[in-house]
Design a protein around this motif. Structure first.
Motif, PDB file in Angstrom:
ATOM      1  N   GLY A   7       0.848  -1.360  -0.034  1.00  0.00           N
ATOM      2  CA  GLY A   7      -0.022  -0.085   0.116  1.00  0.00           C
ATOM      3  C   GLY A   7       0.897   1.003   0.075  1.00  0.00           C
ATOM      4  N   LYS A   8       0.544   2.382  -0.529  1.00  0.00           N
ATOM      5  CA  LYS A   8       1.151   3.449  -0.542  1.00  0.00           C
ATOM      6  C   LYS A   8       1.433   3.983   0.845  1.00  0.00           C
ATOM      7  CE  LYS A   8      -0.743   7.131  -2.595  1.00  0.00           C
ATOM      8  NZ  LYS A   8      -1.055   8.224  -3.492  1.00  0.00           N
ATOM      9  N   ALA A   9       0.526   3.842   1.710  1.00  0.00           N
ATOM     10  CA  ALA A   9       0.768   4.275   3.243  1.00  0.00           C
ATOM     11  C   ALA A   9       2.093   3.535   3.677  1.00  0.00           C
ATOM     12  CB  ALA A   9      -0.392   3.950   4.147  1.00  0.00           C
ATOM     13  N   THR A  10       2.292   2.311   3.282  1.00  0.00           N
ATOM     14  CA  THR A  10       3.610   1.714   3.568  1.00  0.00           C
ATOM     15  C   THR A  10       4.533   2.193   3.376  1.00  0.00           C
ATOM     16  OG1 THR A  10       2.276  -0.517   3.763  1.00  0.00           O
ATOM     17  CG2 THR A  10       4.733  -0.591   3.670  1.00  0.00           C
ATOM     18  N   ILE A  11       4.627   2.899   2.045  1.00  0.00           N
ATOM     19  CA  ILE A  11       5.995   3.590   1.620  1.00  0.00           C
ATOM     20  C   ILE A  11       5.857   4.714   2.164  1.00  0.00           C
ATOM     21  CG2 ILE A  11       6.868   4.372  -0.633  1.00  0.00           C
ATOM     22  CD1 ILE A  11       5.384   2.541  -2.300  1.00  0.00           C
ATOM     23  N   TYR A  12       5.133   5.722   2.490  1.00  0.00           N
ATOM     24  CA  TYR A  12       5.028   7.071   3.219  1.00  0.00           C
ATOM     25  C   TYR A  12       5.515   6.590   4.561  1.00  0.00           C
ATOM     26  CZ  TYR A  12       3.560   9.777  -0.654  1.00  0.00           C
ATOM     27  OH  TYR A  12       3.469  10.399  -2.057  1.00  0.00           O
ATOM     28  N   ARG A  13       5.347   5.463   5.362  1.00  0.00           N
ATOM     29  CA  ARG A  13       5.714   5.287   6.670  1.00  0.00           C
ATOM     30  C   ARG A  13       7.489   5.571   6.604  1.00  0.00           C
ATOM     31  NH1 ARG A  13       4.276  -0.563   7.811  1.00  0.00           N
ATOM     32  NH2 ARG A  13       2.146   0.284   7.284  1.00  0.00           N
ATOM     33  N   TRP A  14       8.056   5.251   5.618  1.00  0.00           N
ATOM     34  CA  TRP A  14       9.132   5.045   5.947  1.00  0.00           C
ATOM     35  C   TRP A  14       9.932   6.226   4.971  1.00  0.00           C
ATOM     36  CZ3 TRP A  14       8.242  -0.369   4.534  1.00  0.00           C
ATOM     37  CH2 TRP A  14       8.010  -1.336   5.709  1.00  0.00           C
ATOM     38  N   TRP A  15       9.451   6.584   3.647  1.00  0.00           N
ATOM     39  CA  TRP A  15       9.831   7.740   3.094  1.00  0.00           C
ATOM     40  C   TRP A  15       8.866   8.830   2.969  1.00  0.00           C
ATOM     41  CZ3 TRP A  15      10.621   2.556   1.806  1.00  0.00           C
ATOM     42  CH2 TRP A  15      11.673   1.965   1.807  1.00  0.00           C
ATOM     43  N   PRO A  16       9.201   9.900   3.274  1.00  0.00           N
ATOM     44  CA  PRO A  16       8.099  10.947   3.152  1.00  0.00           C
ATOM     45  C   PRO A  16       8.019  11.612   1.621  1.00  0.00           C
ATOM     46  CG  PRO A  16      10.075  11.866   4.015  1.00  0.00           C
ATOM     47  CD  PRO A  16      10.306  10.555   3.918  1.00  0.00           C
ATOM     48  N   SER A  17       8.946  11.134   0.767  1.00  0.00           N
ATOM     49  CA  SER A  17       8.770  11.877  -0.681  1.00  0.00           C
ATOM     50  C   SER A  17       9.484  10.863  -1.533  1.00  0.00           C
ATOM     51  CB  SER A  17       9.471  13.170  -0.795  1.00  0.00           C
ATOM     52  OG  SER A  17      10.986  13.125  -0.438  1.00  0.00           O
ATOM     53  N   LYS A  18       9.238  11.013  -2.769  1.00  0.00           N
ATOM     54  CA  LYS A  18       9.852  10.035  -3.656  1.00  0.00           C
ATOM     55  C   LYS A  18      11.254  10.508  -3.857  1.00  0.00           C
ATOM     56  CE  LYS A  18       8.768  12.483  -7.862  1.00  0.00           C
ATOM     57  NZ  LYS A  18       8.028  12.475  -9.350  1.00  0.00           N
ATOM     58  N   GLU A  19      11.535  11.464  -3.584  1.00  0.00           N
ATOM     59  CA  GLU A  19      13.153  12.028  -3.737  1.00  0.00           C
ATOM     60  C   GLU A  19      13.863  11.147  -2.617  1.00  0.00           C
ATOM     61  OE1 GLU A  19      10.845  15.090  -5.692  1.00  0.00           O
ATOM     62  OE2 GLU A  19      10.659  14.216  -3.733  1.00  0.00           O
ATOM     63  N   ARG A  20      13.357  11.342  -1.494  1.00  0.00           N
ATOM     64  CA  ARG A  20      13.953  10.438  -0.192  1.00  0.00           C
ATOM     65  C   ARG A  20      13.956   8.854  -0.674  1.00  0.00           C
ATOM     66  NH1 ARG A  20      13.616  12.945   4.757  1.00  0.00           N
ATOM     67  NH2 ARG A  20      14.893  10.951   5.436  1.00  0.00           N
ATOM     68  N   LEU A  21      12.938   8.367  -1.328  1.00  0.00           N
ATOM     69  CA  LEU A  21      12.883   7.213  -1.600  1.00  0.00           C
ATOM     70  C   LEU A  21      14.000   6.715  -2.631  1.00  0.00           C
ATOM     71  CD1 LEU A  21      11.865   4.331  -1.795  1.00  0.00           C
ATOM     72  CD2 LEU A  21      10.066   5.016  -3.281  1.00  0.00           C
ATOM     73  N   ALA A  22      14.185   7.628  -3.818  1.00  0.00           N
ATOM     74  CA  ALA A  22      15.028   7.506  -4.711  1.00  0.00           C
ATOM     75  C   ALA A  22      16.662   7.495  -4.220  1.00  0.00           C
ATOM     76  CB  ALA A  22      15.026   8.482  -5.922  1.00  0.00           C
ATOM     77  N   LEU A  23      16.881   8.360  -3.101  1.00  0.00           N
ATOM     78  CA  LEU A  23      18.041   8.359  -2.831  1.00  0.00           C
ATOM     79  C   LEU A  23      18.468   7.037  -2.003  1.00  0.00           C
ATOM     80  CD1 LEU A  23      20.349  10.523  -2.296  1.00  0.00           C
ATOM     81  CD2 LEU A  23      19.213  11.105  -0.165  1.00  0.00           C
ATOM     82  N   ASP A  24      17.598   6.626  -1.135  1.00  0.00           N
ATOM     83  CA  ASP A  24      17.750   5.303  -0.811  1.00  0.00           C
ATOM     84  C   ASP A  24      17.751   4.289  -1.491  1.00  0.00           C
ATOM     85  OD1 ASP A  24      17.893   6.649   1.688  1.00  0.00           O
ATOM     86  OD2 ASP A  24      16.118   5.836   2.615  1.00  0.00           O
ATOM     87  N   ALA A  25      17.089   4.292  -2.566  1.00  0.00           N
ATOM     88  CA  ALA A  25      17.196   3.169  -3.642  1.00  0.00           C
ATOM     89  C   ALA A  25      18.414   3.246  -4.340  1.00  0.00           C
ATOM     90  CB  ALA A  25      16.078   3.531  -4.551  1.00  0.00           C
ATOM     91  N   LEU A  26      18.957   4.204  -4.683  1.00  0.00           N
ATOM     92  CA  LEU A  26      20.293   4.328  -5.419  1.00  0.00           C
ATOM     93  C   LEU A  26      21.329   3.906  -4.359  1.00  0.00           C
ATOM     94  CD1 LEU A  26      21.644   4.622  -7.994  1.00  0.00           C
ATOM     95  CD2 LEU A  26      21.954   7.137  -7.490  1.00  0.00           C
ATOM     96  N   ALA A  27      21.549   4.405  -3.352  1.00  0.00           N
ATOM     97  CA  ALA A  27      22.227   3.965  -2.231  1.00  0.00           C
ATOM     98  C   ALA A  27      22.491   2.539  -2.080  1.00  0.00           C
ATOM     99  CB  ALA A  27      22.031   4.786  -1.022  1.00  0.00           C
ATOM    100  N   ALA A  28      21.302   1.729  -2.061  1.00  0.00           N
ATOM    101  CA  ALA A  28      21.134   0.585  -1.803  1.00  0.00           C
ATOM    102  C   ALA A  28      21.690  -0.200  -2.862  1.00  0.00           C
ATOM    103  CB  ALA A  28      19.778   0.061  -1.332  1.00  0.00           C
ATOM    104  N   GLU A  29      21.227   0.213  -4.261  1.00  0.00           N
ATOM    105  CA  GLU A  29      21.843  -0.180  -5.513  1.00  0.00           C
ATOM    106  C   GLU A  29      23.336  -0.464  -5.594  1.00  0.00           C
ATOM    107  OE1 GLU A  29      20.889  -1.907  -9.593  1.00  0.00           O
ATOM    108  OE2 GLU A  29      19.955  -1.746  -7.501  1.00  0.00           O
ATOM    109  N   TRP A  30      23.853   0.782  -5.074  1.00  0.00           N
ATOM    110  CA  TRP A  30      25.500   0.821  -5.096  1.00  0.00           C
ATOM    111  C   TRP A  30      26.184   0.237  -3.823  1.00  0.00           C
ATOM    112  CZ3 TRP A  30      26.019   6.443  -7.495  1.00  0.00           C
ATOM    113  CH2 TRP A  30      25.766   6.363  -9.075  1.00  0.00           C
ATOM    114  N   ALA A  31      25.612  -0.266  -3.016  1.00  0.00           N
ATOM    115  CA  ALA A  31      26.092  -0.764  -1.916  1.00  0.00           C
ATOM    116  C   ALA A  31      27.404  -1.584  -2.109  1.00  0.00           C
ATOM    117  CB  ALA A  31      25.202  -1.189  -0.759  1.00  0.00           C
ATOM    118  N   SER A  32      26.925  -2.682  -2.971  1.00  0.00           N
ATOM    119  CA  SER A  32      28.068  -3.704  -3.301  1.00  0.00           C
ATOM    120  C   SER A  32      29.328  -2.949  -4.054  1.00  0.00           C
ATOM    121  CB  SER A  32      27.436  -4.680  -4.366  1.00  0.00           C
ATOM    122  OG  SER A  32      27.101  -3.897  -5.483  1.00  0.00           O
TER     123      SER A  32
END
Length: 205
Positions: free
Chosen positions: A51-76
């Motif tokens: 649910g979208k509410a689940t996403i907003y529980r951890w990320w207040p904006s799509k920009e913040r989500l994008a930042l974490d997504a790329l950081a996770a992708e590049w962690a390796s």
């Protein structure tokens, strides 16, 4: 811990971590396909099966989500950042090679460009971008340069912040502008140019 508790451990955390991983992976795929400006939280929720509410529980904006997504992708690609090879060149190669290899795998330029654009118009996000994305990579590289200075491999008066800009600037330039290929050979050329500039045995060092 009772036997019943051992047999029936709390399920919230595993479900939460599974959902987070699904959201980050879904966001990354959409960012690569569409870019930040076109990605929506609704699309991420549908793809991740939450649910979208689940996403907003951890990320207040799509920009913040994008930042974490790329950081996770590049962690390796960051796993070798603290590697001590005994030489500055070896340390820098261990640092940049995995990252350049990662950058070549997928169209990350549009993702980074979206984050940079968002940072230009949102001061709060810009600070987060610097703290959580730019800062850690520069910090690991700064430690590497400090180690080289302690070995006497670079001049004592080296401006480490300028050296870091010289190291990363060319990589981002090619990534974002696409005027020339971003290759392992190019990374080596950048490293050699930086070492020549800051070497302790350079003229007038």
């Amino acid at each position: 811990m009772t036997g019943a508790a051992a047999k029936n451990p709390p399920r919230g955390r595993p479900r939460s971590e599974t959902a987070k991983r699904a959201i980050l992976a879904s966001a990354m795929e959409l960012l690569l396909d569409q870019g930040l400006s076109s990605m929506s939280m609704d699309d991420v929720a549908r793809r991740a099966g939450v649910g979208k509410a689940t996403i907003y529980r951890w990320w207040p904006s799509k920009e913040r989500l994008a930042l974490d997504a790329l950081a996770a992708e590049w962690a390796s690609s960051a796993s070798a950042q603290g590697r001590d090879t005994g030489t500055l060149r070896g340390d820098l190669l261990a640092l940049l090679r995995p990252w350049v290899r990662q950058l070549k795998r997928r169209p990350y330029a549009r993702v980074v460009a979206g984050l940079v654009a968002a940072a230009q118009t949102d001061a709060e996000f810009a600070e987060l971008y610097r703290q959580h994305f730019i800062g850690p990579r520069r910090s690991a590289s700064r430690d590497l340069l400090l180690r080289a200075r302690e070995r006497g491999q670079i001049a004592a008066d080296t401006d480490l912040e300028v050296a870091l800009d010289l190291l990363y600037g060319p990589v981002y330039h090619r990534l974002l502008h696409g005027h020339a290929p971003l290759t392992q050979r190019f990374a080596e050329q950048v490293i050699d140019a930086v070492i020549t500039t800051i070497s302790s045995d350079r003229p007038n060092a």
